[in-house]
Design a protein around this motif. Sequence first.
Motif, PDB file in Angstrom:
ATOM      1  N   LEU A 233      -4.884 -71.770   2.035  1.00  0.00           N
ATOM      2  CA  LEU A 233      -6.138 -71.035   2.230  1.00  0.00           C
ATOM      3  C   LEU A 233      -6.051 -69.641   1.621  1.00  0.00           C
ATOM      4  O   LEU A 233      -6.983 -69.186   0.935  1.00  0.00           O
ATOM      5  CB  LEU A 233      -6.455 -70.941   3.723  1.00  0.00           C
ATOM      6  CG  LEU A 233      -7.737 -70.184   4.103  1.00  0.00           C
ATOM      7  CD1 LEU A 233      -8.958 -70.870   3.504  1.00  0.00           C
ATOM      8  CD2 LEU A 233      -7.869 -70.085   5.614  1.00  0.00           C
ATOM      9  N   ALA A 234      -4.930 -68.939   1.840  1.00  0.00           N
ATOM     10  CA  ALA A 234      -4.751 -67.593   1.285  1.00  0.00           C
ATOM     11  C   ALA A 234      -4.735 -67.636  -0.237  1.00  0.00           C
ATOM     12  O   ALA A 234      -5.369 -66.810  -0.908  1.00  0.00           O
ATOM     13  CB  ALA A 234      -3.471 -66.962   1.820  1.00  0.00           C
ATOM     14  N   CYS A 235      -4.027 -68.616  -0.810  1.00  0.00           N
ATOM     15  CA  CYS A 235      -3.964 -68.730  -2.269  1.00  0.00           C
ATOM     16  C   CYS A 235      -5.323 -69.108  -2.852  1.00  0.00           C
ATOM     17  O   CYS A 235      -5.713 -68.618  -3.921  1.00  0.00           O
ATOM     18  CB  CYS A 235      -2.905 -69.754  -2.666  1.00  0.00           C
ATOM     19  SG  CYS A 235      -1.209 -69.226  -2.345  1.00  0.00           S
ATOM     20  N   GLY A 236      -6.064 -69.970  -2.156  1.00  0.00           N
ATOM     21  CA  GLY A 236      -7.401 -70.319  -2.621  1.00  0.00           C
ATOM     22  C   GLY A 236      -8.331 -69.117  -2.630  1.00  0.00           C
ATOM     23  O   GLY A 236      -9.096 -68.908  -3.590  1.00  0.00           O
ATOM     24  N   ALA A 237      -8.276 -68.303  -1.569  1.00  0.00           N
ATOM     25  CA  ALA A 237      -9.094 -67.092  -1.520  1.00  0.00           C
ATOM     26  C   ALA A 237      -8.672 -66.103  -2.603  1.00  0.00           C
ATOM     27  O   ALA A 237      -9.506 -65.417  -3.206  1.00  0.00           O
ATOM     28  CB  ALA A 237      -8.983 -66.451  -0.136  1.00  0.00           C
ATOM     29  N   PHE A 238      -7.372 -66.033  -2.857  1.00  0.00           N
ATOM     30  CA  PHE A 238      -6.838 -65.144  -3.887  1.00  0.00           C
ATOM     31  C   PHE A 238      -7.385 -65.517  -5.266  1.00  0.00           C
ATOM     32  O   PHE A 238      -7.840 -64.644  -6.029  1.00  0.00           O
ATOM     33  CB  PHE A 238      -5.309 -65.237  -3.857  1.00  0.00           C
ATOM     34  CG  PHE A 238      -4.604 -64.352  -4.835  1.00  0.00           C
ATOM     35  CD1 PHE A 238      -4.619 -62.975  -4.691  1.00  0.00           C
ATOM     36  CD2 PHE A 238      -3.913 -64.902  -5.902  1.00  0.00           C
ATOM     37  CE1 PHE A 238      -3.962 -62.162  -5.599  1.00  0.00           C
ATOM     38  CE2 PHE A 238      -3.246 -64.090  -6.804  1.00  0.00           C
ATOM     39  CZ  PHE A 238      -3.269 -62.722  -6.659  1.00  0.00           C
ATOM     40  N   LEU A 239      -7.369 -66.802  -5.595  1.00  0.00           N
ATOM     41  CA  LEU A 239      -7.894 -67.260  -6.885  1.00  0.00           C
ATOM     42  C   LEU A 239      -9.413 -67.130  -6.940  1.00  0.00           C
ATOM     43  O   LEU A 239      -9.968 -66.722  -7.971  1.00  0.00           O
ATOM     44  CB  LEU A 239      -7.475 -68.711  -7.115  1.00  0.00           C
ATOM     45  CG  LEU A 239      -7.982 -69.384  -8.400  1.00  0.00           C
ATOM     46  CD1 LEU A 239      -7.533 -68.620  -9.638  1.00  0.00           C
ATOM     47  CD2 LEU A 239      -7.508 -70.829  -8.453  1.00  0.00           C
TER      48      LEU A 239
ATOM     49  N   VAL B 125      -4.256 -66.269 -12.010  1.00  0.00           N
ATOM     50  CA  VAL B 125      -4.818 -64.929 -11.833  1.00  0.00           C
ATOM     51  C   VAL B 125      -4.287 -63.980 -12.907  1.00  0.00           C
ATOM     52  O   VAL B 125      -5.003 -63.096 -13.390  1.00  0.00           O
ATOM     53  CB  VAL B 125      -4.520 -64.401 -10.419  1.00  0.00           C
ATOM     54  CG1 VAL B 125      -4.960 -62.955 -10.268  1.00  0.00           C
ATOM     55  CG2 VAL B 125      -5.233 -65.262  -9.380  1.00  0.00           C
ATOM     56  N   VAL B 126      -3.031 -64.155 -13.322  1.00  0.00           N
ATOM     57  CA  VAL B 126      -2.495 -63.356 -14.437  1.00  0.00           C
ATOM     58  C   VAL B 126      -3.334 -63.587 -15.698  1.00  0.00           C
ATOM     59  O   VAL B 126      -3.743 -62.634 -16.378  1.00  0.00           O
ATOM     60  CB  VAL B 126      -1.016 -63.716 -14.703  1.00  0.00           C
ATOM     61  CG1 VAL B 126      -0.545 -63.074 -16.011  1.00  0.00           C
ATOM     62  CG2 VAL B 126      -0.141 -63.233 -13.558  1.00  0.00           C
ATOM     63  N   LEU B 127      -3.623 -64.850 -16.003  1.00  0.00           N
ATOM     64  CA  LEU B 127      -4.407 -65.169 -17.198  1.00  0.00           C
ATOM     65  C   LEU B 127      -5.839 -64.652 -17.081  1.00  0.00           C
ATOM     66  O   LEU B 127      -6.409 -64.146 -18.055  1.00  0.00           O
ATOM     67  CB  LEU B 127      -4.400 -66.677 -17.426  1.00  0.00           C
ATOM     68  CG  LEU B 127      -3.032 -67.303 -17.743  1.00  0.00           C
ATOM     69  CD1 LEU B 127      -3.146 -68.822 -17.838  1.00  0.00           C
ATOM     70  CD2 LEU B 127      -2.451 -66.735 -19.020  1.00  0.00           C
ATOM     71  N   ILE B 128      -6.423 -64.772 -15.894  1.00  0.00           N
ATOM     72  CA  ILE B 128      -7.793 -64.266 -15.695  1.00  0.00           C
ATOM     73  C   ILE B 128      -7.822 -62.750 -15.835  1.00  0.00           C
ATOM     74  O   ILE B 128      -8.755 -62.174 -16.409  1.00  0.00           O
ATOM     75  CB  ILE B 128      -8.328 -64.716 -14.328  1.00  0.00           C
ATOM     76  CG1 ILE B 128      -8.552 -66.237 -14.328  1.00  0.00           C
ATOM     77  CG2 ILE B 128      -9.647 -64.008 -13.998  1.00  0.00           C
ATOM     78  CD1 ILE B 128      -8.924 -66.806 -12.975  1.00  0.00           C
ATOM     79  N   GLY B 129      -6.792 -62.058 -15.325  1.00  0.00           N
ATOM     80  CA  GLY B 129      -6.722 -60.610 -15.491  1.00  0.00           C
ATOM     81  C   GLY B 129      -6.659 -60.213 -16.952  1.00  0.00           C
ATOM     82  O   GLY B 129      -7.327 -59.258 -17.386  1.00  0.00           O
ATOM     83  N   LEU B 130      -5.880 -60.918 -17.750  1.00  0.00           N
ATOM     84  CA  LEU B 130      -5.820 -60.655 -19.189  1.00  0.00           C
ATOM     85  C   LEU B 130      -7.178 -60.905 -19.845  1.00  0.00           C
ATOM     86  O   LEU B 130      -7.598 -60.151 -20.734  1.00  0.00           O
ATOM     87  CB  LEU B 130      -4.760 -61.547 -19.842  1.00  0.00           C
ATOM     88  CG  LEU B 130      -3.303 -61.187 -19.542  1.00  0.00           C
ATOM     89  CD1 LEU B 130      -2.379 -62.266 -20.080  1.00  0.00           C
ATOM     90  CD2 LEU B 130      -2.943 -59.839 -20.157  1.00  0.00           C
TER      91      LEU B 130
END
Length: 233
Positions: A12-18, A151-156
């Motif tokens: 759940l935490a990882c899903g919210a993070f993404l 998330v690294v790729l989305i940040g880039l």
Amino acid sequence: MSTGTYTQLLDLACGAFLLAAVVVLWRRELVAIVRTFALQGIALAAIPLLIGLHEQRWGLIAVAAGIGALRAWVLPHLMRRALAALTPPAGEEHHYEEDVSEARETQPLVNVAASLLTAAALTLLAYAVARPLVALHPGPATRALPVGLAVVLIGLFVLATRRRALAQVVGFLLLDNGITATAFLAASGVPLIVELGVSFDVLLAVLVLQILTTRMRTAFGTTDIDDLRELHD
């Protein structure tokens, strides 16, 4: 905490993070983007907190508290201050269109629909790349490892496609959040001193970027990176 409960809460935490990273691509209002980043900080802090509770590692719980304070409160507060400095307070003379453009990402290099499709493609790429790493040591944390890479790729992607300086700051912080989450999921946490050092570096970078953003607005009347490139040319 039972293994089943731990796995469900971590997923759940990882899903919210993404999801927070995807919402940053969806929204254009900088206020909403900063608010979403703060919520992502809470989800990020939940990852080491759950790992620490499950493995009874109190140092990791302290790291989670520090991450929550920095990335869910301090950094969003600094970005809100920078955003407030970009728009004049009520009662002062200002041009409505200019103020709205500074508070919104009006013309990203990639539109919202294409950005969301790209986020889906980057997430699939992250899962494909992380498959060999997950196979080395399958577990609840390592199975969520692709989320950090995504998330690294989305940040880039945000860094490459957004034109407002503050939106690019958020992209840089998304990148850092993704790296932090990847470290926690891959190695079940990092030493406290390492996380403190990284956090102070990020805080210093955001303070410098806040000052530069305000100075850009004062000197050139805009924080649009493309406009500044035209001034250079």
